[in-house]
Design an enzyme around this catalytic site. Sequence first.
Site, PDB file in Angstrom:
ATOM      1  N   CYS A 217       0.810  -1.226   0.000  1.00  0.00           N
ATOM      2  CA  CYS A 217       0.000   0.000   0.000  1.00  0.00           C
ATOM      3  C   CYS A 217       0.842   1.275   0.000  1.00  0.00           C
ATOM      4  O   CYS A 217       0.307   2.363  -0.202  1.00  0.00           O
ATOM      5  CB  CYS A 217      -0.955   0.002   1.192  1.00  0.00           C
ATOM      6  SG  CYS A 217      -2.026  -1.451   1.257  1.00  0.00           S
TER       7      CYS A 217
ATOM      8  N   HIS B 254      -3.041   7.096   2.319  1.00  0.00           N
ATOM      9  CA  HIS B 254      -3.518   5.797   1.848  1.00  0.00           C
ATOM     10  C   HIS B 254      -4.899   5.535   2.423  1.00  0.00           C
ATOM     11  O   HIS B 254      -5.143   5.733   3.614  1.00  0.00           O
ATOM     12  CB  HIS B 254      -2.542   4.699   2.276  1.00  0.00           C
ATOM     13  CG  HIS B 254      -3.087   3.332   2.095  1.00  0.00           C
ATOM     14  ND1 HIS B 254      -3.618   2.884   0.897  1.00  0.00           N
ATOM     15  CD2 HIS B 254      -3.213   2.296   2.963  1.00  0.00           C
ATOM     16  CE1 HIS B 254      -4.038   1.641   1.044  1.00  0.00           C
ATOM     17  NE2 HIS B 254      -3.805   1.262   2.288  1.00  0.00           N
TER      18      HIS B 254
ATOM     19  N   ASN C 100     -10.222  -0.148   0.137  1.00  0.00           N
ATOM     20  CA  ASN C 100      -8.758  -0.084   0.146  1.00  0.00           C
ATOM     21  C   ASN C 100      -8.246  -0.730  -1.138  1.00  0.00           C
ATOM     22  O   ASN C 100      -8.350  -1.940  -1.315  1.00  0.00           O
ATOM     23  CB  ASN C 100      -8.221  -0.819   1.377  1.00  0.00           C
ATOM     24  CG  ASN C 100      -6.709  -0.791   1.481  1.00  0.00           C
ATOM     25  OD1 ASN C 100      -6.010  -0.453   0.535  1.00  0.00           O
ATOM     26  ND2 ASN C 100      -6.195  -1.175   2.644  1.00  0.00           N
TER      27      ASN C 100
END
EC number: 2.3.1.180
Length: 328
Positions: A122, A255, A285
């Site tokens: 990520c 993020h 996500n």
Amino acid sequence: MEKAMKYAKIAGSGGYLPERVVTNDDLAAELATRQISTSDEWIVERTGIRQRHLAERGVTTSQLATEAARRAMDDAGVQADEIDMIIVATSTPDYVFPSTACLVQANLGAKGGAAFDVQAVCSGFVYAMTTADNFIRAGRARCALVIGAEVFSRILDWNDRGTCVLFGDGAGAVVLKAADEPGILAAHLHADGSQTKILCAAGNVAYGDVTGDPFLRMDGQAVFKQAVTVLDRSARDVCAEAGVEVDDIDWLIPHQANVRILNFLARKLRVPTERVVITMDQHANTSAASVPLALDVARRDGRVKPGQLVLMQGVGGGFTWGSVLARM
């Protein structure tokens, strides 16, 4: 005569999401067929996620990345023959090799420039942006395509309620061009390899067989604790390097992991929530794709404007994290 330094500036952005939208209610109904209990209320309260886009069978990371790249190139007004570097951040590549970046290069008809992948989960897009920035500053590239793309739905254990509700598929991209004035002002990258087990997909392919556990596993509490600590410190460090205060930031684009992490981070940095770009409610996500997708949404809806100061942050498995501060 000494050659003037060039800087990397964001010239365009693009995003692409698979057509299939799965709401929390849709997902709850599907999980119920396997006696796994969840609900829209349960997911929203804990994550802020309301829906996610999932790639259909046969749709690959390189396909998502290519579409996002084309949109970023259109936005920047550049052609394939101008691209001299392609970096793809992904943890879900099409193949062991060649790289997803090479596949994107072929899809776009770009030739001759460098093309390679970066794997920092990520944090991947922030790592890739920093890498491209360094190449441009060194005079080794003039027009770089930086992409974050994932099909995380392929590595999820759909019987694990704690992780399968969190992720979506998608791709985001930016075009970085050499400029006389700074675009990217500062960037910091970090990792702590001793924390690998709190977020990992520890399977591998050997002799034609999958060994180990191929699915994503996460210690959510440990990830939360680490994420808010390292992102707070990273934000302050990158601002200090650029000679600005955190208060000077126009937009924070972290993020898109979990709304609780984002809200806690904003409070620690004393950044008003109205200056935090949040897209996880619609995208979930998307790992390395989350930051460029959020940036593209905020540029296209008019929130992020030329001249504004934007802080982009990634945090993910490894354990990895980093920040990029850019003048738009």
